[in-house]
Design a protein around this motif. Structure first.
Motif, mmCIF file in Angstrom:
data_model
loop_
_atom_site.group_PDB
_atom_site.id
_atom_site.type_symbol
_atom_site.label_atom_id
_atom_site.label_comp_id
_atom_site.label_asym_id
_atom_site.label_seq_id
_atom_site.Cartn_x
_atom_site.Cartn_y
_atom_site.Cartn_z
ATOM 1 N N GLU A 268 64.056 8.444 20.638
ATOM 2 C CA GLU A 268 63.958 9.734 19.967
ATOM 3 C C GLU A 268 64.117 10.846 20.989
ATOM 4 N N ARG A 269 64.989 11.806 20.709
ATOM 5 C CA ARG A 269 65.240 12.903 21.641
ATOM 6 C C ARG A 269 64.823 14.244 21.065
ATOM 7 N N ASP A 270 64.509 14.284 19.767
ATOM 8 C CA ASP A 270 64.075 15.538 19.174
ATOM 9 C C ASP A 270 62.699 15.922 19.704
ATOM 10 N N ALA A 271 62.432 17.202 19.806
ATOM 11 C CA ALA A 271 61.135 17.698 20.261
ATOM 12 C C ALA A 271 60.804 18.977 19.514
ATOM 13 N N CYS A 272 59.518 19.205 19.302
ATOM 14 C CA CYS A 272 59.048 20.419 18.629
ATOM 15 C C CYS A 272 58.040 21.090 19.556
#
Length: 238
Positions: free
Chosen positions: A2-6
């Motif tokens: 997973e490369r998405d970040a918030c």
């Protein structure tokens, strides 16, 4: 992978005190700009927090919040509390900024920064039923469970105190051990609210209860927590 970040973006009254406060908690500044708009990025391990300056922000009425999922909370809470005590001379559990209290077995706590933002540090494996098991069987047991949730999850000491007061006014609503635990919980709230004489009164009431040895042993930790909070706040007994 997973490369998405918030990354939370929170308002602040000013950049400098924000950086100083989070520095106490071990957050390092990774980026800062002053123009065209005040902005700062901070990081502690895998937790990233960014802040922007907001004119007219009132810390006492601010409501921005963020969940921070961590592996454990008790040691982390003590680390933060020690740092804040060093900076403020006592543990700030009232007003802004502040850190909520920690009791044994608790799975979360909240830090409120100088701008009024609330950071809730939650243990990664926090049980969904808050560890209470089957439903309560007495009025006092139910009141204790409700008060814990109001204190630990809602940070609402006033509501927690009201629940305990209502149950403690009634007769024959639980065992003497449950009454003692409810009195101890209420005494801790009195300390947090700055009402030391009333807290001491409840501790003396607990001492007068006809409790078994095992019931008194079970009260040792909550009573020690009260004394610890007294010391942290630097409160007098008066």
């Amino acid at each position: 992978m997973e490369r998405d970040a918030c990354i939370p973006l929170l308002p602040c009254t000013a950049i400098e005190p924000t950086v100083a406060f989070y520095g106490l908690l071990g957050f390092e500044m990774t980026y800062q700009q002053r123009v065209p708009n005040p902005y700062v990025a901070t990081r502690r391990g895998g937790a990233h927090l960014h802040f922007f300056g907001l004119k007219g922000l009132e810390p006492k009425t601010a409501f921005s919040s963020c969940l921070v999922i961590v592996d454990e909370v008790e040691t982390l809470h003590e680390t933060f509390a020690q740092a804040l005590r060093g900076a403020y001379g006592k543990t700030p559990v009232r007003g802004v900024p502040r850190i909520t209290r920690m009791r044994k077995g608790q799975t979360r706590f909240t830090v409120v920064d100088p701008s009024g933002n609330s950071l809730m540090f939650v243990r990664r494996d926090e049980p969904q039923n808050d560890g209470e098991g089957s439903g309560p069987v007495s009025v006092l047991a139910k009141a204790l469970k409700t008060a814990r949730r109001l204190r630990d999850f809602k940070n609402d000491d006033t509501a927690a105190a009201k629940v305990l007061d209502g149950a403690l006014k009634k007769a024959d609503v639980g065992t003497e051990g449950e009454r003692a635990r409810a009195l101890a919980a209420r005494a801790e709230l009195f300390v947090a609210m700055g009402e030391m004489p009333r807290a001491r009164e409840l501790v003396r009431a607990i001492e007068r209860l006809p409790l078994s040895d095992s019931e008194r042993e079970a009260l040792q930790e909550p009573l020690e927590a009260i004394e610890r909070l007294v010391r942290e706040l630097g409160e007098a007994e008066g």
